[in-house]
Design a protein around this motif. Structure first.
Motif, PDB file in Angstrom:
ATOM      1  N   UNK A  98      71.339  72.055  36.038  1.00 17.10           N
ATOM      2  CA  UNK A  98      70.652  71.716  37.278  1.00 17.10           C
ATOM      3  C   UNK A  98      69.328  72.469  37.375  1.00 17.10           C
ATOM      4  N   UNK A  99      68.345  71.869  38.036  1.00 23.10           N
ATOM      5  CA  UNK A  99      67.109  72.595  38.332  1.00 23.10           C
ATOM      6  C   UNK A  99      67.487  73.809  39.183  1.00 23.10           C
ATOM      7  N   UNK A 116      57.872  68.226  53.959  1.00 30.12           N
ATOM      8  CA  UNK A 116      58.376  66.890  54.258  1.00 30.12           C
ATOM      9  C   UNK A 116      58.389  65.886  53.128  1.00 30.12           C
ATOM     10  N   UNK A 117      58.446  66.356  51.888  1.00 23.88           N
ATOM     11  CA  UNK A 117      58.444  65.423  50.761  1.00 23.88           C
ATOM     12  C   UNK A 117      59.761  65.586  50.016  1.00 23.88           C
ATOM     13  N   UNK A 118      60.493  64.483  49.848  1.00 27.34           N
ATOM     14  CA  UNK A 118      61.816  64.562  49.237  1.00 27.34           C
ATOM     15  C   UNK A 118      62.066  63.313  48.409  1.00 27.34           C
ATOM     16  N   UNK A 119      62.140  63.478  47.093  1.00 27.12           N
ATOM     17  CA  UNK A 119      62.406  62.351  46.197  1.00 27.12           C
ATOM     18  C   UNK A 119      63.885  62.332  45.855  1.00 27.12           C
ATOM     19  N   UNK A 120      64.623  61.484  46.534  1.00 27.29           N
ATOM     20  CA  UNK A 120      66.076  61.429  46.344  1.00 27.29           C
ATOM     21  C   UNK A 120      66.450  60.967  44.943  1.00 27.29           C
ATOM     22  N   UNK A 145      60.007  80.169  45.324  1.00 25.75           N
ATOM     23  CA  UNK A 145      59.211  79.329  44.434  1.00 25.75           C
ATOM     24  C   UNK A 145      59.029  80.017  43.089  1.00 25.75           C
ATOM     25  N   UNK A 146      59.321  79.306  42.023  1.00 22.96           N
ATOM     26  CA  UNK A 146      59.262  79.901  40.692  1.00 22.96           C
ATOM     27  C   UNK A 146      59.078  78.805  39.650  1.00 22.96           C
ATOM     28  N   UNK A 147      58.680  79.164  38.430  1.00 24.78           N
ATOM     29  CA  UNK A 147      58.512  78.156  37.381  1.00 24.78           C
ATOM     30  C   UNK A 147      59.804  77.389  37.130  1.00 24.78           C
ATOM     31  N   UNK A 167      57.067  72.652  46.234  1.00 23.69           N
ATOM     32  CA  UNK A 167      57.799  71.438  46.548  1.00 23.69           C
ATOM     33  C   UNK A 167      59.291  71.644  46.296  1.00 23.69           C
ATOM     34  N   UNK A 168      59.632  72.290  45.192  1.00 19.78           N
ATOM     35  CA  UNK A 168      61.039  72.509  44.857  1.00 19.78           C
ATOM     36  C   UNK A 168      61.728  73.366  45.918  1.00 19.78           C
TER      37      UNK A 168
END
Length: 332
Positions: free
Chosen positions: A146-147, A191-195, A136-138, A208-209
């Motif tokens: 790409x992110x 369990x959260x994934x925004x396709x 996890x990072x900024x 989240x990332x």
């Protein structure tokens, strides 16, 4: 309005991650390490592992080398490479058992160069362990746009599996398939994934990332297994949570850093985590359990979104589009 929504989402994710983290840590303390049923004798076979210069990756590479495998480790040049060479020397492994090739998982050009260097060797690859990861990072973007967490933890490994598939297919045989082990994480349980926002343009949260990238690896494992099985190929993919283990990833975000400071003495060791990865990589007892997600060396149901067939297909298609892949691994 969006900024307030994102603010509350941040708080929600932090609270949920803390609660889930301590819940899972309780069960991790009570868990044990399952040994392989079979002797580790894999002489003259080739394995590829990303991020094998330290932590779980290095301990995994060491076990594989001690089993007789020739291990190709991909990590960055500079301090990472120096650390790897120092560890090899201290472990007194057989000469030539481990080879280093430069690899930066955040760069798709570097992944392609790494894969090409392996293809040029013209040797069958019995095992690919997609282990390298960023914590996890900024928010940041790679040179490809790409992110960075999504690129490093997922996209780079998706591309590497595609590029090395010909060598994996050459090594696999009925009853002893070549294997791909995708190192996921219990963090997938968020369990959260925004396709529709894979690059986090509308919302970014470090936890989240990270969770999303590990969910993506599980979905990739499941749908890749379908493609391979449908084409009757002797390559088996598995997704594995190695355990709650201290690695440098814990220091990449303020919250995980302080969680480790408070509870790190309860974590499993890197060597114990490596044994869980090696179990998925070499155990004959799970030959027919490919496509599954493993925790504590047992098949475990991941977050519901990872089992959503429609989202799996969409992720597969979007990944191929982002990486300009028209026929993954030549399977179609």
């Amino acid at each position: 309005m969006a900024s307030w929504r994102n603010y509350f989402l941040d708080i929600y994710l932090i609270v949920r991650a803390i609660i889930q983290g301590y819940y899972h840590l309780y069960f991790e303390i009570r868990s044990s390490i399952r040994p392989l049923e079979d002797p580790l004798t894999r002489k003259n076979e080739y394995a590829v592992i990303t991020g094998g210069n330290r932590g779980i990756g290095w301990e995994t590479a060491k076990i594989l080398a001690e089993s007789g495998m020739k291990v190709i480790i991909g990590c960055r040049d500079g301090p990472s490479r120096e650390q790897l060479f120092k560890s090899i020397q201290e472990a007194k492994l057989p000469s030539g058992s481990i080879e280093w090739i430069n690899l930066d998982m955040s760069s798709m050009d570097s992944v392609r160069s790494f894969a090409q260097a392996i293809l040029d060797k013209d040797v069958p690859i019995s095992l690919l362990i997609n282990n390298a990861g960023k914590g996890s990072s900024p928010y940041s973007e790679t040179a490809d746009g790409f992110e960075s967490l999504f690129a490093t933890n997922y996209l780079g490994h998706f591309l590497l599996a595609h590029l090395l598939m010909p060598r994996l297919l050459a090594a696999g045989k009925p009853g002893q398939s070549a294997r791909i082990v995708n190192v996921s994480s219990k963090a997938q349980a968020l369990g959260w994934f925004n396709i529709n926002d894979l690059q986090s343009k509308s919302f970014y949260n470090p936890m989240y990332a990270y969770s999303r990238s590990k969910l993506a690896l599980i979905m990739f494992t499941k749908i890749l297994d379908e493609h391979l099985s449908r084409n009757n190929k002797s390559v088996k993919p598995y997704a594995v949570h190695p355990g709650i283990i201290y690695t440098s990833i814990w220091d990449s975000y303020w919250l995980t850093h302080y969680v480790y400071r408070a509870t790190g003495f309860l974590f499993k060791t890197a060597e114990e985590g490596a044994q869980r990865i090696v179990y998925a990589a070499l155990s004959q007892g799970i030959e027919d359990l490919s496509g599954n997600y493993f925790e504590d060396s047992n098949v475990t149901k991941p977050a519901a979104v990872a089992c959503n067939r429609k989202i799996q297909e969409m992720l597969w298609e979007k990944s191929c589009q982002l990486l300009d892949i028209s026929n993954f691994g030549g399977l179609n």
